[in-house]
Write an enzyme that holds these catalytic residues in place. Structure first.
Site, mmCIF file in Angstrom:
data_model
loop_
_atom_site.group_PDB
_atom_site.id
_atom_site.type_symbol
_atom_site.label_atom_id
_atom_site.label_comp_id
_atom_site.label_asym_id
_atom_site.label_seq_id
_atom_site.Cartn_x
_atom_site.Cartn_y
_atom_site.Cartn_z
ATOM 1 N N ASP A 82 6.088 -58.579 22.087
ATOM 2 C CA ASP A 82 5.777 -59.937 22.545
ATOM 3 C C ASP A 82 4.910 -59.778 23.771
ATOM 4 O O ASP A 82 5.182 -58.933 24.628
ATOM 5 C CB ASP A 82 7.030 -60.754 22.849
ATOM 6 C CG ASP A 82 6.697 -62.244 22.952
ATOM 7 O OD1 ASP A 82 5.811 -62.707 22.208
ATOM 8 O OD2 ASP A 82 7.305 -62.943 23.775
ATOM 9 N N TYR B 53 -7.000 -64.291 25.220
ATOM 10 C CA TYR B 53 -7.625 -64.596 26.501
ATOM 11 C C TYR B 53 -8.621 -63.514 26.944
ATOM 12 O O TYR B 53 -9.143 -63.569 28.057
ATOM 13 C CB TYR B 53 -6.542 -64.814 27.566
ATOM 14 C CG TYR B 53 -5.608 -65.968 27.230
ATOM 15 C CD1 TYR B 53 -5.929 -67.274 27.595
ATOM 16 C CD2 TYR B 53 -4.435 -65.773 26.521
ATOM 17 C CE1 TYR B 53 -5.112 -68.346 27.280
ATOM 18 C CE2 TYR B 53 -3.590 -66.839 26.196
ATOM 19 C CZ TYR B 53 -3.935 -68.117 26.579
ATOM 20 O OH TYR B 53 -3.120 -69.170 26.260
ATOM 21 N N LYS C 176 -4.281 -59.392 14.424
ATOM 22 C CA LYS C 176 -5.033 -58.696 15.465
ATOM 23 C C LYS C 176 -4.125 -57.810 16.320
ATOM 24 O O LYS C 176 -4.492 -56.696 16.680
ATOM 25 C CB LYS C 176 -5.814 -59.692 16.304
ATOM 26 C CG LYS C 176 -6.986 -60.251 15.500
ATOM 27 C CD LYS C 176 -7.871 -61.173 16.292
ATOM 28 C CE LYS C 176 -9.146 -61.466 15.491
ATOM 29 N NZ LYS C 176 -9.980 -62.489 16.161
ATOM 30 N N ASN D 259 0.935 -61.149 13.431
ATOM 31 C CA ASN D 259 -0.369 -61.388 14.048
ATOM 32 C C ASN D 259 -1.300 -60.234 13.671
ATOM 33 O O ASN D 259 -1.140 -59.100 14.124
ATOM 34 C CB ASN D 259 -0.188 -61.481 15.569
ATOM 35 C CG ASN D 259 -1.487 -61.766 16.290
ATOM 36 O OD1 ASN D 259 -2.543 -61.241 15.939
ATOM 37 N ND2 ASN D 259 -1.426 -62.616 17.309
#
Lengths: 202, 202
Positions: free
Chosen positions: B72, B157, B11, B9
């Site tokens: 995670d 989010y 980001k 990922n």
């Protein structure tokens, strides 16, 4: 004695009526919301099935003066920590979109292995009598969730739910078979002694 | 000493690198997965952040022989019993659809009142060294969830998350402000003593 079934969900209402009818409750006449004068209904924003069922039953009893039964129910998925739960009917963010809810759940569980696909249908039923504390009962129906839909009976999440001890989904069972085992059947049967007592008193 | 940051990922990887760089860990060179030979990566199907972070770090250390860090993380929403949790990146049923995930969450929480809109960002970071037990740390960042998005920094989010003590969303904070407080910053700072010890040993 007249008892109000305070539900706007036609399929839930059908199941509730069918189960009550099968139990031959002599002297009890079951009414739907369309058979009583309209009253304002509170939104279902409780954090638990119990809160929602009690609020609906108490509001209906206060507005109509009738003993009132209300149900809140849904599916509690182990791999989602018991959700969709109270949000089962609006899991996709839209109220009452059965297919959208079901497809979203299947997608969310796409990577969840078979041994962690347990779930329970949960029904909480409240009986409110004007001037008395409400009675609340809970029925649960354990099973596992498939990866694709099967069966055209039932509604909601039935097409992916295989009850414990079954090979069929609850959407492949007949209505009578489902009522005999289902969360809603179990809850309503727990309520029957209270209904009988109420009918006897009046 | 070379340490592998085992994340695909971009980001997350950027945040991890930035935080490690800010701590000036002398003698530690951070590599990404694109800087080591390819190896098969296990899918993230664990039931907890810990399971997933450990599996990723241990797999990477075994395949490369390098001390390996894996993360995670996700958002645990109170009104959803801690979900989306490990499913945060695929909440809409599709992997990595940030906007779809966020819009779904907003829809699901549409009827949830302000006083029940608490949530926590959670990051679990594992450090696996070939031949040793993995080290696992956890960082949490509490806040509340808005009803609409605000801010263009961050990802996931962030645009609806207002940290405790803040009026801005985490997508309205600068990267440095976010790192100082965030779940991932907290977790990585808990890991630093272990990284320093490891660098000192070699």
């Amino acid at each position: 004695m007249r008892v109000l079934l305070a539900s706007r969900n036609a399929k839930k209402l059908g199941e509730l009526r069918r189960i009550v009818a099968a139990e031959r409750l002599d002297g009890i006449e079951v009414l739907g919301l369309d058979e009583v004068p309209e009253f304002p209904e509170a939104p279902e924003t409780g954090a638990t099935f119990e809160e929602n069922a009690i609020a609906k039953a108490v509001d209906a009893a206060a507005a109509t003066g009738l003993p009132s039964i209300a149900d809140d129910s849904g599916i509690a998925v182990d791999a989602l920590n018991g959700m969709p739960g109270v949000l089962s009917a609006r899991w996709s963010g839209k109220h009452g979109d059965d297919l959208g809810n079901l497809e979203l759940l299947l997608g969310q569980l796409g990577d969840v292995p078979d041994e962690r696909r347990g779930a329970a249908f949960v029904a909480v039923v409240a009986l409110a009598v004007p001037g008395a504390e409400p009675v609340v009962v809970r029925g649960e129906w354990r099973g596992t969730l498939l990866r694709a839909m099967r069966g055209a009976n039932g509604f909601g999440y039935d097409p992916i739910f295989v009850p414990e001890g079954e090979t069929r989904t609850s959407a492949e069972m007949t209505p009578a078979e489902k009522d005999a085992d289902s969360h809603r059947g179990r809850a309503l049967r727990l309520l029957l002694p209270h209904l009988r007592a109420l009918a006897g008193q009046r």
